[in-house]
Design an enzyme around this catalytic site. Structure first.
Site, PDB file in Angstrom:
ATOM      1  N   LEU A 137       0.851  -1.193   0.000  1.00 60.19           N
ATOM      2  CA  LEU A 137       0.000   0.000   0.000  1.00 60.19           C
ATOM      3  C   LEU A 137       0.884   1.239   0.000  1.00 60.19           C
ATOM      4  CD1 LEU A 137      -2.681  -1.126   2.619  1.00 60.19           C
ATOM      5  CD2 LEU A 137      -2.657  -1.462   0.132  1.00 60.19           C
ATOM      6  N   ALA A 138       0.851   1.977  -1.104  1.00 58.93           N
ATOM      7  CA  ALA A 138       1.746   3.129  -1.254  1.00 58.93           C
ATOM      8  C   ALA A 138       1.034   4.298  -1.911  1.00 58.93           C
ATOM      9  CB  ALA A 138       2.969   2.734  -2.073  1.00 58.93           C
ATOM     10  N   ALA A 139      -0.240   4.483  -1.565  1.00 58.92           N
ATOM     11  CA  ALA A 139      -1.033   5.511  -2.237  1.00 58.92           C
ATOM     12  C   ALA A 139      -1.234   6.766  -1.402  1.00 58.92           C
ATOM     13  CB  ALA A 139      -2.405   4.937  -2.625  1.00 58.92           C
ATOM     14  N   ARG A 159       1.374  14.567   7.047  1.00 61.93           N
ATOM     15  CA  ARG A 159       2.102  14.880   8.278  1.00 61.93           C
ATOM     16  C   ARG A 159       3.609  14.976   8.056  1.00 61.93           C
ATOM     17  NH1 ARG A 159      -0.045  10.670  12.621  1.00 61.93           N
ATOM     18  NH2 ARG A 159      -0.694   9.497  10.769  1.00 61.93           N
ATOM     19  N   GLY A 179      -9.383   4.973   1.679  1.00 62.60           N
ATOM     20  CA  GLY A 179      -9.083   4.042   2.751  1.00 62.60           C
ATOM     21  C   GLY A 179      -8.312   2.813   2.301  1.00 62.60           C
ATOM     22  N   ARG A 237      36.069  14.340  -7.510  1.00 66.86           N
ATOM     23  CA  ARG A 237      34.774  14.611  -8.129  1.00 66.86           C
ATOM     24  C   ARG A 237      34.460  13.511  -9.144  1.00 66.86           C
ATOM     25  NH1 ARG A 237      35.437  20.566 -10.125  1.00 66.86           N
ATOM     26  NH2 ARG A 237      33.433  20.096 -11.100  1.00 66.86           N
ATOM     27  N   LYS A 290      39.002  15.825 -11.013  1.00 62.62           N
ATOM     28  CA  LYS A 290      37.685  15.749 -11.642  1.00 62.62           C
ATOM     29  C   LYS A 290      37.808  15.160 -13.035  1.00 62.62           C
ATOM     30  CE  LYS A 290      35.867  18.509 -14.249  1.00 62.62           C
ATOM     31  NZ  LYS A 290      35.504  18.569 -15.717  1.00 62.62           N
ATOM     32  N   TYR A 309      39.202  24.722 -18.641  1.00 65.34           N
ATOM     33  CA  TYR A 309      37.951  25.384 -19.045  1.00 65.34           C
ATOM     34  C   TYR A 309      38.264  26.750 -19.650  1.00 65.34           C
ATOM     35  CZ  TYR A 309      33.116  27.134 -18.537  1.00 65.34           C
ATOM     36  OH  TYR A 309      31.857  27.642 -18.758  1.00 65.34           O
ATOM     37  N   ALA A 347      59.023  24.855 -12.609  1.00 64.86           N
ATOM     38  CA  ALA A 347      58.131  25.484 -11.636  1.00 64.86           C
ATOM     39  C   ALA A 347      57.741  26.883 -12.084  1.00 64.86           C
ATOM     40  CB  ALA A 347      58.819  25.540 -10.271  1.00 64.86           C
TER      41      ALA A 347
END
Length: 458
Positions: free
Chosen positions: A9-11, A16, A78, A333, A351, A387, A423
């Site tokens: 029953l999941a209706a 609340r 119900g 990521r 990433k 990017y 560097a």
């Protein structure tokens, strides 16, 4: 042929919960409540599983897919009406039918199996799953006669003082003779304040017909908790987390502080792995043997192989191979693959990059949209500039190369094996094998300049 069937029953909307999210889609330890129920039911190899959906039906079907059949309860009339919606699929089938709510995520397949077995042993037409509640509050009470035979279920608001003192409660889970269930549902009326058709009325109807109604009393009341608000959701998460953590500890995982460790349902952890306090292991994660997941690390939907050490870092949708390590305070990521024996130190970010065996990135560097070969040294503060403001670009670095501190590698780039980048360089052109790339201004010293500064009082 006799069958076993389940109706979930999941209706219900779940007002609340005070949420825009459909109630049974709220998660307990990373898994929706209805998925928890369905997963336990599936272990019993049911002949038919039917989920009754209503408000938010499309989201529920999207969540659990074709693992179940569906019927729609378009008006909330119900629990009796909800079950009756499955009539076209079940009414002519011989066998037994389990009815369970989709907001009871702590129930287990073991309990369901015992309920079925008890129902069959008692040759009952209906069997109620009950429990002893420390504080029965608003639960319906199970009223038995002197012989222990179930007489009725009485709702708390309708109970006498003697009945209200009963501790055995109705969990809202039942097993029925399938054909008897649908026959009795035809007799249920909605002459109540809510004008709804209650499944509990079926028990009285079956009893009045002289058929056997039994009750199987489960031992763990907490397992029966239904989630109707955020407080109950928190309780369910706590209980499920304790269950998950105990499972892993019994299977060879050390969890230093289970009360402060959060492991989602379905996470796999190998033996002799150590989980330190404050760790979160989210859904889809697999961790191998002999790993250490350090305090306050978070691993999301990632695969961690054997002998990996994670120190106070975040890993999401990525993979770390054997003997690699990361942290403290670093971040993988999505789509990052860290090869064997790779070292990623503190305050680094990776990433959508693959880093091959033996490469080391000690501290304060960013690698994005790249493939790094084996045994590369990445100095402090190196940035893969991937990017251009519109598109992401790829950088490939060959084996045994050296990237000096504070170098910027402006993609797209091809850096051949055995290359050396000085560097402080900003590299915009490809490097051939054995080349050194250097791109910085020549130093100029201004003699006596300090004395000319306006704030110098010497």
């Amino acid at each position: 042929m006799s069958t076993r069937n389940t109706i979930i029953l999941a209706a219900g909307k779940g007002t609340r919960m005070k949420s825009k999210l459909y109630k049974v889609l709220h998660k307990v330890c990373g898994k929706t409540m209805v998925d928890h129920v369905l997963s336990q039911v599936e272990r019993l190899k049911m002949d038919n599983i039917i989920t009754v959906v209503g408000y938010g039906a499309e989201k529920v079907e999207e969540s659990i897919g074709d693992r179940t059949k569906y019927v729609l309860q378009d008006q909330q009339l119900g629990t009796g009406d909800a079950v009756e919606r499955t009539e076209d699929l079940l009414k002519d089938i011989d066998g037994t039918t389990l009815v369970v709510s989709g907001d009871t995520p702590l129930l287990t397949s073991d309990t369901f199996e015992k309920l079925f077995d008890y129902h069959e042993q008692q040759q009952a037409t209906a069997t109620i799953l009950t429990s002893i509640a420390p504080d029965p509050a608003a639960y319906g009470r199970i009223v038995r006669n002197d012989l222990g035979i179930v007489e009725k279920i009485v709702e708390a608001k309708d109970a006498t003082s003697e009945e209200i003192a009963i501790k055995e409660i109705n969990t809202g889970v039942y097993v029925f003779d399938n054909k008897a269930l649908f026959k009795a549902l035809k007799q249920v009326e909605n002459n109540n304040a809510q004008q709804e058709f209650y499944l509990t009325d079926v028990i009285g109807i079956i009893k009045a017909q002289g058929d056997n109604v039994s009750a199987y009393q489960m031992t763990d009341f907490e397992e029966s908790i239904g989630v109707n608000d955020r407080v109950a959701l928190s309780d369910a998460n706590r209980i499920m987390q304790e269950r998950i953590n105990r499972y892993h500890m019994y299977h060879g995982v050390t969890i230093d502080n289970p009360a402060d460790t959060y492991i989602d349902a379905g996470v796999e952890i190998g033996t002799d792995t150590i989980i330190e306090p404050g760790v979160q292991l989210k859904a889809g994660t697999i961790i191998g043997d002999n790993c250490v997941v350090g305090a306050h690390s978070k691993v999301i939907n990632s695969k961690i192989h054997d002998n990996v050490k994670i120190t106070s870092s975040v890993i999401e949708d990525s993979e770390m191979m054997d003997n690699s390590d990361i942290g403290p305070n670093s971040h993988l990521r999505p789509e990052s693959i860290i090869g064997k024996s790779v070292h990623i130190g503190n305050f680094c970010e990776v990433k959508k990059a693959t880093i091959d065996e033996g490469t080391k990135m000690g501290h304060l560097s960013y690698v994005g949209n790249a493939h790094l070969g084996k045994n590369i040294n990445i100095g402090c503060g190196v940035i893969f500039v991937n990017y251009d403001g519109k598109e992401k670009h790829q950088t490939n670095v060959g084996d045994n190369s050296f990237i000096g501190s504070n170098a910027n590698l402006v993609a797209p780039l091809e850096i051949a094996s055995h290359s050396f980048i000085a560097a402080g360089s900003t590299i915009t052109d490809d490097l051939n094998e054995f080349d050194m790339g250097i791109a910085r201004s020549r130093q100029t010293n201004k003699a006596g300049y300090y004395k000319k500064l306006p704030y110098n009082k010497e």
